[in-house]
Enzyme design. Structure first.
Site, PDB file in Angstrom:
ATOM      1  CE  LYS A   1      -4.023   1.836   2.512  1.00 27.60           C
ATOM      2  NZ  LYS A   1      -4.798   1.722   3.770  1.00 27.60           N
TER       3      LYS A   1
ATOM      4  N   GLY B   1     -10.299  -3.342   1.628  1.00 31.11           N
ATOM      5  CA  GLY B   1     -10.098  -1.953   2.005  1.00 31.11           C
ATOM      6  C   GLY B   1      -8.830  -1.339   1.451  1.00 31.11           C
ATOM      7  CB  VAL B   2      -5.340  -2.599   1.041  1.00 32.08           C
ATOM      8  CG1 VAL B   2      -4.082  -2.125   0.330  1.00 32.08           C
ATOM      9  CG2 VAL B   2      -5.063  -2.825   2.518  1.00 32.08           C
TER      10      VAL B   2
ATOM     11  CB  THR C   1     -14.254  -8.308  -2.494  1.00 39.39           C
ATOM     12  OG1 THR C   1     -12.904  -7.951  -2.156  1.00 39.39           O
ATOM     13  CG2 THR C   1     -14.610  -7.735  -3.855  1.00 39.39           C
ATOM     14  CB  THR C   2     -12.907  -8.058   2.823  1.00 40.52           C
ATOM     15  OG1 THR C   2     -12.770  -6.643   3.029  1.00 40.52           O
ATOM     16  CG2 THR C   2     -11.831  -8.555   1.874  1.00 40.52           C
TER      17      THR C   2
ATOM     18  CE  LYS D   1     -10.531   8.413   7.614  1.00 37.85           C
ATOM     19  NZ  LYS D   1      -9.902   8.435   8.956  1.00 37.85           N
TER      20      LYS D   1
ATOM     21  CE  LYS E   1      -4.368   0.866   8.967  1.00 38.40           C
ATOM     22  NZ  LYS E   1      -4.077  -0.026   7.828  1.00 38.40           N
TER      23      LYS E   1
END
Length: 351
Positions: A56, A86-87, A110-111, A123, A132
């Protein structure tokens, strides 16, 4: 937009779409995605990428932008589509926000974690210098398409990981959601959040749980989309977890790190007299029932101190510490003493 629909259906120009899909999701669903665009006569480019916390980065964002530039997009009518966890949604959101200052994009989570968390809000971002989401912005998608059938192909641990963020909203805002998780957690894990016939006792707990989680998240985020107000209940579980998660990569997933943070903060709330012993135990039992970790050896006292110092830097010099004051109710505190934190930490480690 009726005008855009008319333009799309009457224009002689062929419809075009640029899709970024996580490479694991591509192996599972890529053929269906390609088939869909081919059947609808849409010219498309599908870019499958490894989207993990370790990858990421701005390098991956620039990789996407090179491909977007080569494909060529009308930034008004041809949204970039992100399909993944999310990533993936974070990375693509940042890439879209940078391309010609703002290109529309669509999130397809998809998760479970991305379904109830990354799908909501504005965001986006990437990791930078071992921190992070240190680089990012606020550019909401034009749409989020939610389909729980994706969740059936992810592992039980990933389901549990997503339940961490759902539990966050339950503890902060919704006793009914907490009760759903406490009473139906194992069922949700076993059925992977699929709506199953023949489970009348559960009254479609999957639909209720995800709907309430998203609605409560929207209630918190919508009035404060750009975080002008730094007092945010949704920051519960996110004071220590960013430091912990990056420090121990890849041993903890995001929702797991968040839950460890929430477990410690539950002890802090108890040490402050905000939760009685029974409420504390109910929360910890619910966490265990959702198969979430409640402690990690990497979460040292030194790490907690460092994380809280970092928190002060980007929250206006105040800790702005969300703490449960009961089951499903919470407040934000700026006056938790070092002595209280250390006492809570010692009891947490002892237990």
């Amino acid at each position: 937009d009726p005008q855009q629909i008319e333009l799309a259906t009457t224009s002689k120009r062929k419809l075009r779409r640029f899709i970024v899909i996580d490479e694991v999701v591509d192996k599972l669903y890529g053929s269906k995605v390609r088939e869909y665009f081919e059947e609808n006569n849409v010219q498309h480019k599908i870019l499958a990428l490894p989207t993990t916390e370790e990858t990421k980065s701005m390098d991956l964002v620039l990789n996407i932008l090179h491909e977007v530039q080569e494909f060529g997009l009308d930034r008004r009518t041809e949204p970039i589509i992100a399909i993944g966890g999310g990533v993936c949604l974070d990375i693509v959101g940042l890439a879209a926000s940078l391309y010609r200052r703002r290109t529309p994009y669509i999130r397809v989570p998809t998760t479970l974690l991305s379904y109830v968390d990354a799908s909501v809000g504005a965001k986006n971002g990437v990791n930078f210098l071992q921190c992070k989401n240190k680089l990012g912005g606020y550019t909401p998608p034009v749409a989020s398409f939610l389909d729980r059938s994706f969740i059936q192909s992810i592992s039980r641990r990933h389901i549990s990981n997503g339940l961490g963020e759902i539990l966050k909203m339950a503890l902060m805002k919704h006793k009914g959601l907490f009760d759903l998780l406490k009473n139906h957690g194992k069922h949700l894990l076993d059925t992977k959040f699929q709506s199953c016939n023949g489970f009348a006792d559960h009254r479609d707990a999957a639909l209720q749980t995800t709907r309430i989680a998203i609605e409560t998240m929207l209630e918190e985020l919508a009035p404060n989309l750009w975080e002008d107000d730094l007092d945010r209940l949704v920051d519960f579980g996110h004071l220590i977890s960013p430091e912990l998660e990056m420090r121990v990569l890849p041993s903890l997933m995001h929702g797991e790190a968040v839950n460890i943070d929430m477990a410690f903060m539950t002890y802090v709330a108890h040490a402050r007299g905000l939760l009685d012993a029974e409420e504390k135990e109910q929360i910890l039992q619910c966490m265990r029932g959702l198969e979430l970790p409640v402690w990690h050896k990497g979460c040292s006292w030194a790490l907690i101190q460092r994380a809280l110092q970092e928190r002060l830097k980007h929250s206006g010099g105040q800790p702005r510490m969300p703490l449960p004051t009961g089951l499903g109710v919470a407040e934000i505190f700026n006056d938790t003493s070092e002595e209280t934190l250390e006492r809570a930490y010692k009891l947490w480690v002892k237990d």
